[in-house]
Enzyme design. Structure first.
Site, PDB file in Angstrom:
ATOM      1  N   HIS A   1      -9.680  11.209   2.221  1.00  0.00           N
ATOM      2  CA  HIS A   1      -8.797  10.045   2.107  1.00  0.00           C
ATOM      3  C   HIS A   1      -7.471  10.277   2.831  1.00  0.00           C
ATOM      4  CE1 HIS A   1      -6.266   7.086  -0.315  1.00  0.00           C
ATOM      5  NE2 HIS A   1      -7.321   6.348  -0.013  1.00  0.00           N
TER       6      HIS A   1
ATOM      7  N   LYS B   1      -4.491  10.618   5.627  1.00  0.00           N
ATOM      8  CA  LYS B   1      -4.039   9.724   6.698  1.00  0.00           C
ATOM      9  C   LYS B   1      -3.075  10.504   7.581  1.00  0.00           C
ATOM     10  CE  LYS B   1      -4.166   6.904   2.672  1.00  0.00           C
ATOM     11  NZ  LYS B   1      -5.434   6.344   2.800  1.00  0.00           N
TER      12      LYS B   1
ATOM     13  N   ASP C   1      15.765  11.243  -9.499  1.00  0.00           N
ATOM     14  CA  ASP C   1      17.206  11.565  -9.516  1.00  0.00           C
ATOM     15  C   ASP C   1      17.851  11.434  -8.137  1.00  0.00           C
ATOM     16  OD1 ASP C   1      17.259  11.996 -12.231  1.00  0.00           O
ATOM     17  OD2 ASP C   1      16.947  14.159 -12.079  1.00  0.00           O
TER      18      ASP C   1
ATOM     19  N   LYS D   1       3.157   4.325  -1.319  1.00  0.00           N
ATOM     20  CA  LYS D   1       3.090   5.187  -2.500  1.00  0.00           C
ATOM     21  C   LYS D   1       4.261   6.155  -2.399  1.00  0.00           C
ATOM     22  CE  LYS D   1      -1.806   4.952  -1.491  1.00  0.00           C
ATOM     23  NZ  LYS D   1      -1.586   4.236  -0.226  1.00  0.00           N
TER      24      LYS D   1
ATOM     25  N   ASP E   1      -0.590  16.393  20.361  1.00  0.00           N
ATOM     26  CA  ASP E   1      -0.297  17.710  20.950  1.00  0.00           C
ATOM     27  C   ASP E   1       0.234  18.619  19.843  1.00  0.00           C
ATOM     28  OD1 ASP E   1      -1.082  16.592  23.367  1.00  0.00           O
ATOM     29  OD2 ASP E   1       0.969  16.113  23.978  1.00  0.00           O
TER      30      ASP E   1
ATOM     31  N   HIS F   1       0.815  -1.206   0.000  1.00  0.00           N
ATOM     32  CA  HIS F   1       0.000   0.000   0.000  1.00  0.00           C
ATOM     33  C   HIS F   1       0.856   1.268   0.000  1.00  0.00           C
ATOM     34  CE1 HIS F   1      -3.301   2.608   1.860  1.00  0.00           C
ATOM     35  NE2 HIS F   1      -3.908   2.020   0.852  1.00  0.00           N
TER      36      HIS F   1
END
Length: 400
Positions: free
Chosen positions: A318, A320, A153, A148, A325, A146
């Protein structure tokens, strides 16, 4: 009657096989997995929350590549955005840039042999991660890559929630506009993203690659303190528990799917009872069946304890993220669900820079303004069909 008995026997055997396959596959996965995390790194980070803005920058950086492009995605779709992405990769490969594309076999199932052949003919090196394989067919079908990440370079890195598909640029009527968090990273920490990509590439590709010096240029230190944690096979659960325990004042969680493990949820409740404020941002509109219903039993308990739950209404949420704090900000690929906790390969970035954390807090503030506050009364209204779906969701929550 005989047919019914045979059918029942077959069903029992299939269930036994699935249970054994999953448990033995998980045990093997745990045995071969070890914890990896960086020390504190210093780089420069920027955040994108809207797909069109992100992809303009991302495609621009790809087009500027001079030496190599290394990309790992969970989902690449065979649609207009996917075709634009493939065109850039083919053009860069044709002028001599080394292009490696690693995509999840099931996540990117819409990519057909024709597209793969065209990429390879142009010189793009393509591999599929996490193929379904023996001896644990069912378990290996559940474990997805999962992550990504992209490295250009060896100097510019990207990671976060966006995949490649037209819904991510607001071209899906049901899920638009799409809200997500993506990082662009420069500085010394790009070397680690490069290392992680090469580890995954060599695990799945028949064409292994060595750690060429050109992949790891000497990079300057930046000003933002952060570290990376790639996880799989249950490693993420302990990290999230440690984060929650560190909270003195507040915990903010943004996730498309809120299906925590029992241990994590116990720690969240303990935090609330010691006076830590808890704020959740989740989607109002679901993109997968039963994921919302699976979250409701947890949301009820949190609402009873005084937590705030916001349902994002300006499209699909979507992102995450976790904010502890004003000390720690987590942005990565992992959802707050059991699949990310126990099955998927994920990678998260933990940021310790007050100024950057404040930037993320302002993005979250905007998302809360675009959300509706969920009440306990909303979840407790009699609804037979919702109750049925909640029961089903609870039974299969490990795979949602």
């Amino acid at each position: 009657m005989k047919f019914v008995l045979i059918l029942s026997g077959l069903l029992v055997l299939i269930i036994i096989w699935l249970v054994l396959d999953f448990r033995l596959g998980r045990r093997k996965h745990h045995l071969i997995t070890s914890k990896i995390e960086t020390g504190i790194l210093h780089g420069e980070l920027d955040i994108f929350a809207h797909g069109k803005e992100f992809f303009r920058r991302y495609f621009s950086e790809l087009q500027k590549a001079q030496k190599h492009i290394h990309i790992l995605y969970y989902i690449v779709k065979n649609d207009s955005l996917g075709q634009e992405f493939f065109t850039i990769l083919k053009e860069k490969a044709q002028v001599g840039v080394e292009v490696r594309l690693l995509i999840d076999r099931l996540g990117s199932f819409t990519i057909k042999k024709k597209e793969i052949k065209e990429l390879k003919d142009a010189g793009v090196l393509v591999a599929f991660s996490n193929r379904v394989k023996l001896p644990f067919l069912f378990y290996s079908a559940q474990v997805r890559n999962h992550r990504k990440i992209s490295i250009i370079d060896g100097k510019v890195g990207f990671m976060g929630g966006f995949n490649i598909g037209k819904e991510y640029i607001d071209e899906d009527p049901k899920l638009s506009p799409w809200r997500d968090y993506q990082l662009i990273i420069t500085g010394e920490s790009v070397n680690f993203l490069q290392s992680e990509f090469l580890l995954d590439w060599n695990e799945y590709s028949s064409k292994k690659v060595q750690n060429e010096p050109s992949y790891f240029p000497k990079l300057p230190k930046g000003s933002i303190r952060h570290q990376f944690n790639p996880t799989e096979a249950g490693l993420l659960e302990g990290i999230f528990i440690d984060l929650i325990k560190k909270a003195d004042k507040s915990i903010i969680i943004g996730t498309p799917y809120f299906i925590p493990s029992a241990s994590i949820f116990k720690e969240l409740l303990a935090g609330r009872r010691r006076g830590v404020s808890i704020t959740l941002i989740v989607p109002y509109t679901a993109d997968h069946i039963l994921v919302q219903e699976a979250s409701y039993r947890f949301l009820r308990k949190l609402l009873k304890e005084g937590a705030l739950v916001y349902q994002y209404q300006n499209g699909f949420y979507h992102a995450k993220t976790i904010l502890i704090d004003d000390k720690i900000c987590d942005i990565g690929t992992a959802n707050f669900d059991k699949r990310s906790l126990f099955l998927n390969k994920e990678i998260n970035c933990y940021i310790y820079d007050p100024a950057f954390i404040e930037r993320v807090r302002q993005v979250i503030k905007k998302d809360i303004l675009d959300s509706k506050l969920l009440s306990l009364e909303d979840l407790n209204k009699p609804d037979l069909w919702r109750s049925v779906k909640e029961t089903l969701a609870r039974a299969i929550s490990h795979f949602l």
